[in-house]
Design a protein around this motif. Sequence first.
Motif, PDB file in Angstrom:
ATOM      1  N   CYS A   1      10.095  12.070  -7.905  1.00 41.45           N
ATOM      2  CA  CYS A   1       9.334  12.007  -9.036  1.00 41.45           C
ATOM      3  C   CYS A   1       9.770  11.107 -10.162  1.00 41.45           C
ATOM      4  CB  CYS A   1       9.166  13.550 -10.142  1.00 41.45           C
ATOM      5  SG  CYS A   1       8.264  13.540 -11.409  1.00 41.45           S
ATOM      6  N   TYR A   2      10.785  11.043 -10.533  1.00 46.15           N
ATOM      7  CA  TYR A   2      11.517  10.055 -11.082  1.00 46.15           C
ATOM      8  C   TYR A   2      11.586   8.672 -10.358  1.00 46.15           C
ATOM      9  CZ  TYR A   2      11.813  13.251 -15.231  1.00 46.15           C
ATOM     10  OH  TYR A   2      11.712  13.929 -16.108  1.00 46.15           O
ATOM     11  N   GLY A   3      11.744   8.515  -9.173  1.00 48.01           N
ATOM     12  CA  GLY A   3      11.635   7.341  -8.517  1.00 48.01           C
ATOM     13  C   GLY A   3      10.531   6.655  -8.808  1.00 48.01           C
ATOM     14  N   ALA A   4       9.338   7.250  -8.646  1.00 48.83           N
ATOM     15  CA  ALA A   4       8.205   6.876  -9.029  1.00 48.83           C
ATOM     16  C   ALA A   4       7.890   6.153 -10.230  1.00 48.83           C
ATOM     17  CB  ALA A   4       7.207   7.809  -8.779  1.00 48.83           C
TER      18      ALA A   4
ATOM     19  N   GLY B   1       0.778  -1.219   0.097  1.00 48.76           N
ATOM     20  CA  GLY B   1      -0.115  -0.091  -0.012  1.00 48.76           C
ATOM     21  C   GLY B   1       0.842   1.229   0.141  1.00 48.76           C
ATOM     22  N   LEU B   2       2.106   1.246   0.820  1.00 43.54           N
ATOM     23  CA  LEU B   2       2.943   2.529   1.007  1.00 43.54           C
ATOM     24  C   LEU B   2       3.661   2.645  -0.568  1.00 43.54           C
ATOM     25  CD1 LEU B   2       4.474   1.765   4.282  1.00 43.54           C
ATOM     26  CD2 LEU B   2       3.061   3.585   3.819  1.00 43.54           C
ATOM     27  N   ALA B   3       3.998   1.665  -1.166  1.00 41.64           N
ATOM     28  CA  ALA B   3       4.595   1.641  -2.591  1.00 41.64           C
ATOM     29  C   ALA B   3       3.647   2.193  -3.670  1.00 41.64           C
ATOM     30  CB  ALA B   3       5.281   0.459  -2.891  1.00 41.64           C
ATOM     31  N   THR B   4       2.264   1.663  -3.485  1.00 39.71           N
ATOM     32  CA  THR B   4       1.253   2.320  -4.707  1.00 39.71           C
ATOM     33  C   THR B   4       0.844   3.584  -4.369  1.00 39.71           C
ATOM     34  OG1 THR B   4      -0.180   1.018  -3.198  1.00 39.71           O
ATOM     35  CG2 THR B   4       0.694  -0.398  -5.178  1.00 39.71           C
ATOM     36  N   PHE B   5       0.810   4.016  -3.217  1.00 35.00           N
ATOM     37  CA  PHE B   5       0.497   5.152  -2.881  1.00 35.00           C
ATOM     38  C   PHE B   5       1.232   6.125  -3.224  1.00 35.00           C
ATOM     39  CE2 PHE B   5       0.096   9.138  -0.301  1.00 35.00           C
ATOM     40  CZ  PHE B   5      -1.067   9.546  -0.361  1.00 35.00           C
ATOM     41  N   TYR B   6       2.797   6.109  -2.925  1.00 35.65           N
ATOM     42  CA  TYR B   6       3.784   6.737  -3.372  1.00 35.65           C
ATOM     43  C   TYR B   6       4.063   6.869  -4.982  1.00 35.65           C
ATOM     44  CZ  TYR B   6       8.516   7.451  -4.952  1.00 35.65           C
ATOM     45  OH  TYR B   6       9.599   7.897  -5.887  1.00 35.65           O
ATOM     46  N   THR B   7       3.847   5.820  -5.779  1.00 40.64           N
ATOM     47  CA  THR B   7       3.789   5.887  -7.060  1.00 40.64           C
ATOM     48  C   THR B   7       2.771   6.603  -7.485  1.00 40.64           C
ATOM     49  OG1 THR B   7       2.991   3.536  -7.213  1.00 40.64           O
ATOM     50  CG2 THR B   7       5.550   3.702  -7.463  1.00 40.64           C
ATOM     51  N   SER B   8       1.640   6.571  -7.112  1.00 37.77           N
ATOM     52  CA  SER B   8       0.288   7.086  -7.485  1.00 37.77           C
ATOM     53  C   SER B   8       0.297   8.712  -7.640  1.00 37.77           C
ATOM     54  CB  SER B   8      -0.911   6.569  -6.954  1.00 37.77           C
ATOM     55  OG  SER B   8      -1.889   7.092  -7.430  1.00 37.77           O
ATOM     56  N   LEU B   9       0.801   9.023  -6.243  1.00 32.66           N
ATOM     57  CA  LEU B   9       1.046  10.455  -6.042  1.00 32.66           C
ATOM     58  C   LEU B   9       1.957  11.189  -6.867  1.00 32.66           C
ATOM     59  CD1 LEU B   9       0.280  12.963  -3.911  1.00 32.66           C
ATOM     60  CD2 LEU B   9       1.890  11.983  -2.537  1.00 32.66           C
ATOM     61  N   PHE B  10       3.258  10.743  -6.776  1.00 27.12           N
ATOM     62  CA  PHE B  10       4.294  11.495  -7.306  1.00 27.12           C
ATOM     63  C   PHE B  10       4.137  11.128  -9.164  1.00 27.12           C
ATOM     64  CE2 PHE B  10       5.858  11.440  -3.149  1.00 27.12           C
ATOM     65  CZ  PHE B  10       6.309  12.589  -3.107  1.00 27.12           C
ATOM     66  N   ARG B  11       3.473  10.244  -9.756  1.00 28.79           N
ATOM     67  CA  ARG B  11       3.434  10.126 -10.986  1.00 28.79           C
ATOM     68  C   ARG B  11       2.117  10.844 -11.285  1.00 28.79           C
ATOM     69  NH1 ARG B  11       3.393   4.499 -13.840  1.00 28.79           N
ATOM     70  NH2 ARG B  11       1.787   4.070 -12.144  1.00 28.79           N
ATOM     71  N   GLY B  12       1.179  11.260 -10.530  1.00 31.43           N
ATOM     72  CA  GLY B  12       0.192  12.014 -10.823  1.00 31.43           C
ATOM     73  C   GLY B  12       0.342  13.509 -10.537  1.00 31.43           C
ATOM     74  N   LEU B  13       1.256  13.993  -9.966  1.00 34.16           N
ATOM     75  CA  LEU B  13       1.522  15.401  -9.802  1.00 34.16           C
ATOM     76  C   LEU B  13       2.529  16.122 -10.586  1.00 34.16           C
ATOM     77  CD1 LEU B  13       1.720  15.825  -5.807  1.00 34.16           C
ATOM     78  CD2 LEU B  13      -0.261  16.348  -7.246  1.00 34.16           C
ATOM     79  N   PRO B  14       2.495  17.121 -11.310  1.00 30.59           N
ATOM     80  CA  PRO B  14       3.227  17.704 -12.262  1.00 30.59           C
ATOM     81  C   PRO B  14       4.635  17.856 -11.420  1.00 30.59           C
ATOM     82  CG  PRO B  14       1.211  18.732 -12.427  1.00 30.59           C
ATOM     83  CD  PRO B  14       1.126  17.938 -11.077  1.00 30.59           C
ATOM     84  N   LEU B  15       5.656  17.579 -11.937  1.00 32.56           N
ATOM     85  CA  LEU B  15       7.029  17.865 -11.421  1.00 32.56           C
ATOM     86  C   LEU B  15       7.137  19.414 -10.834  1.00 32.56           C
ATOM     87  CD1 LEU B  15       9.735  16.900 -10.621  1.00 32.56           C
ATOM     88  CD2 LEU B  15      10.544  17.335 -12.912  1.00 32.56           C
TER      89      LEU B  15
END
Length: 323
Positions: free
Chosen positions: A201-204, A156-170
């Motif tokens: 951002c790019y880690g996501a 859950g932590l990993a999916t929330f992180y990737t969803s958030l930082f891929r969804g927000l503009p850099l």
Amino acid sequence: MIGRLILTYPETSRRLGGLLALLVFVAAIYSLGISSAWIGYIVPPAAGWLEGNPQRGRLVSALIIALIAVVNWKALRQLSRRQQIVGVWLELFGLLMVFFYSFDLSFTFIAKKIGFLISQGVVTTLYISAISIVIATLIALAGAIAKLSKNGVIYGLATFYTSLFRGLPLLMQIYIIYLGLPQVGYVIGAVPAGILALSLCYGAYMTEIFRAGIESIHRGQSEGATALGLNSSQTMGLVILPQAMRVIIPPTGNQFIAMLKDSSLISVVGVWELMYLARTQGQTEFRHIEMLITASMIYWLLSIGLEFIQSRVEERFGRFNVR
């Protein structure tokens, strides 16, 4: 019917097809509205006729450009593959330089400022990008392993992180980190804020690349490693990751190049990287286009360097997988 004609008269059909393609190419160039003024520079006596007949001049210009392209295509076809690649690069680079030259650039101003752009801007850009690349890679590896975990909390932590930082503009992430963290009592400098934003951002994005690369390795590899007595960490580090790198490296290299260019967004918080200096130095004498083009060419050269490194790494891991 058409297929029968092509099979019966292949040579005639090929020539008619080539003529049709030429006409379509001429029509496409004409529709772009390319001026015929360049013909007047090459053939001065034709300048008057071209001014008096603008539509016909555009048609003649489109036809000449199309014929030049056809002749050039035929000439390149006579060369070896390597020579064709070099020839295309040289021709396109020459056309790009002609395009830039048409801007009436001040090369004296560029020569005066380029040293500062490289010594200050390029060094800062590479410094920020290199640190961000390392941190993003570590984050991506940890995120990929977390997304493959059977533990619901970690997943859950990993999916929330990737969803958030891929969804927000850099750009938004840079502002939130630089301006938002001080609101909760943690003051962060412009450079660390930029590095943190780029890394997260790019880690996501790279998390998904690493996950897909790891999952591409057949399950039998991990089962065989377990049978040999390796633990999960040894299996991942010695068996899975070395094989997955062949799949991971190409898209990861693209992310590194994108990160190098996106580091220009850090200029919004006052970091003296390449794009920031290009804008500020161009403002001093209202020579914005000179500095922007110079910065663009420097970014391109840096990207070529990364592409070269990527190709060498791909080649090495490709040989590893063949063995």
